[in-house]
Design a protein around this motif. Structure first.
Motif, PDB file in Angstrom:
ATOM      1  N   GLU A  84       0.837  -1.207   0.000  1.00  0.00           N
ATOM      2  CA  GLU A  84       0.000   0.000   0.000  1.00  0.00           C
ATOM      3  C   GLU A  84       0.874   1.260   0.000  1.00  0.00           C
ATOM      4  O   GLU A  84       2.045   1.199   0.349  1.00  0.00           O
ATOM      5  CB  GLU A  84      -0.913  -0.027   1.224  1.00  0.00           C
ATOM      6  N   PRO A  85       0.298   2.419  -0.347  1.00  0.00           N
ATOM      7  CA  PRO A  85       1.067   3.649  -0.528  1.00  0.00           C
ATOM      8  C   PRO A  85       2.109   4.002   0.537  1.00  0.00           C
ATOM      9  O   PRO A  85       3.098   4.632   0.219  1.00  0.00           O
ATOM     10  CB  PRO A  85      -0.008   4.730  -0.615  1.00  0.00           C
ATOM     11  N   GLU A  86       1.927   3.603   1.768  1.00  0.00           N
ATOM     12  CA  GLU A  86       2.968   3.873   2.758  1.00  0.00           C
ATOM     13  C   GLU A  86       4.182   2.965   2.554  1.00  0.00           C
ATOM     14  O   GLU A  86       5.224   3.174   3.174  1.00  0.00           O
ATOM     15  CB  GLU A  86       2.424   3.698   4.180  1.00  0.00           C
ATOM     16  N   HIS A  87       4.029   1.943   1.716  1.00  0.00           N
ATOM     17  CA  HIS A  87       5.110   0.994   1.419  1.00  0.00           C
ATOM     18  C   HIS A  87       5.715   0.421   2.697  1.00  0.00           C
ATOM     19  O   HIS A  87       6.933   0.387   2.875  1.00  0.00           O
ATOM     20  CB  HIS A  87       6.183   1.640   0.541  1.00  0.00           C
ATOM     21  N   THR A  88       4.813  -0.021   3.579  1.00  0.00           N
ATOM     22  CA  THR A  88       5.208  -0.537   4.886  1.00  0.00           C
ATOM     23  C   THR A  88       4.548  -1.885   5.125  1.00  0.00           C
ATOM     24  O   THR A  88       3.349  -2.040   4.911  1.00  0.00           O
ATOM     25  CB  THR A  88       4.784   0.438   6.004  1.00  0.00           C
ATOM     26  N   LEU A  89       5.344  -2.871   5.565  1.00  0.00           N
ATOM     27  CA  LEU A  89       4.839  -4.195   5.931  1.00  0.00           C
ATOM     28  C   LEU A  89       5.559  -4.659   7.188  1.00  0.00           C
ATOM     29  O   LEU A  89       6.697  -4.256   7.437  1.00  0.00           O
ATOM     30  CB  LEU A  89       5.090  -5.214   4.809  1.00  0.00           C
ATOM     31  N   PRO A 107       7.427  -2.660  12.005  1.00  0.00           N
ATOM     32  CA  PRO A 107       7.152  -2.594  10.571  1.00  0.00           C
ATOM     33  C   PRO A 107       8.362  -2.069   9.787  1.00  0.00           C
ATOM     34  O   PRO A 107       9.190  -1.333  10.317  1.00  0.00           O
ATOM     35  CB  PRO A 107       5.975  -1.625  10.472  1.00  0.00           C
ATOM     36  N   VAL A 108       8.425  -2.468   8.541  1.00  0.00           N
ATOM     37  CA  VAL A 108       9.532  -2.099   7.661  1.00  0.00           C
ATOM     38  C   VAL A 108       8.969  -1.176   6.591  1.00  0.00           C
ATOM     39  O   VAL A 108       7.970  -1.500   5.941  1.00  0.00           O
ATOM     40  CB  VAL A 108      10.136  -3.360   6.998  1.00  0.00           C
ATOM     41  N   ARG A 109       9.609  -0.033   6.402  1.00  0.00           N
ATOM     42  CA  ARG A 109       9.147   0.940   5.410  1.00  0.00           C
ATOM     43  C   ARG A 109      10.252   1.221   4.399  1.00  0.00           C
ATOM     44  O   ARG A 109      11.414   1.383   4.746  1.00  0.00           O
ATOM     45  CB  ARG A 109       8.724   2.240   6.080  1.00  0.00           C
ATOM     46  N   LEU A 110       9.851   1.308   3.175  1.00  0.00           N
ATOM     47  CA  LEU A 110      10.749   1.681   2.087  1.00  0.00           C
ATOM     48  C   LEU A 110      11.048   3.177   2.190  1.00  0.00           C
ATOM     49  O   LEU A 110      10.131   3.991   2.349  1.00  0.00           O
ATOM     50  CB  LEU A 110      10.041   1.370   0.760  1.00  0.00           C
ATOM     51  N   THR A 111      12.301   3.553   2.124  1.00  0.00           N
ATOM     52  CA  THR A 111      12.674   4.971   2.153  1.00  0.00           C
ATOM     53  C   THR A 111      12.585   5.550   0.745  1.00  0.00           C
ATOM     54  O   THR A 111      12.439   4.818  -0.238  1.00  0.00           O
ATOM     55  CB  THR A 111      14.111   5.162   2.679  1.00  0.00           C
ATOM     56  N   ARG A 112      12.714   6.855   0.644  1.00  0.00           N
ATOM     57  CA  ARG A 112      12.735   7.484  -0.688  1.00  0.00           C
ATOM     58  C   ARG A 112      13.890   6.933  -1.524  1.00  0.00           C
ATOM     59  O   ARG A 112      13.741   6.661  -2.710  1.00  0.00           O
ATOM     60  CB  ARG A 112      12.857   8.994  -0.564  1.00  0.00           C
TER      61      ARG A 112
END
Length: 158
Positions: free
Chosen positions: A59-64, A106-111
């Motif tokens: 999803e748009p936050e790119h977090t799982l 949770p793990v989030r993709l950075t820019r």
């Protein structure tokens, strides 16, 4: 290229299933070859590429959560921890803290991670398409895709 004549004894077990199984394995191995230069260029392993792509498709936050990542990837939890640590140290992902459950990070993709995976994915898809189109026409690719999708979505018998 492997020659099926070297596996004649295998075919005696099941003349339809064994060759298909072997060709799937060899095709998988071959399919990774066009992507290898892209991974080298961006300094990521297949597992790191897979994790970044999985987050990119979230999803748009790119977090799982790590558990969610494991359901989408072919890694063990120990392997996932190592890959996450490597990507985090390079600033491509961040581990977040949840206030309601500090055990879950949770793990989030950075820019930077998103920029890298977007470019690397575009190049990987292009290299793979070039390879696929040397062997198959568009109609054949569509047929093969439908057949592989059917196989992938069919659970094995219990």
């Amino acid at each position: 290229m492997t020659d099926m004549r070297h596996h004649v004894w295998d075919v005696s077990l099941n003349p339809h299933t064994v060759p298909l199984f072997l060709w799937l394995q060899w095709t998988h191995h071959r399919s990774l070859q066009p992507v290898q230069p892209v991974l080298i260029k961006y300094g990521v392993s297949f597992a790191e590429f897979d994790l970044l792509a999985t987050l990119r498709n979230a999803e748009p936050e790119h977090t799982l959560t790590p558990s969610e990542l494991l359901t989408h990837m072919l890694l063990t939890s120990g392997g996932l921890s190592k890959v996450m640590a490597q990507l985090e140290s390079r600033g491509l992902i961040v581990r977040l803290c949840r206030h309601d459950d500090r055990r879950v990070k949770p793990v989030r993709l950075t820019r930077a991670g998103r920029a890298l995976i977007e470019q690397a994915m575009a190049e990987a898809v292009s290299a793979t398409a070039d390879w696929l189109h040397t062997a198959l026409q568009d109609e054949e690719l569509a047929q093969l895709t439908r057949l592989l999708e059917r196989l992938a979505l069919t659970p094995p018998p219990s």
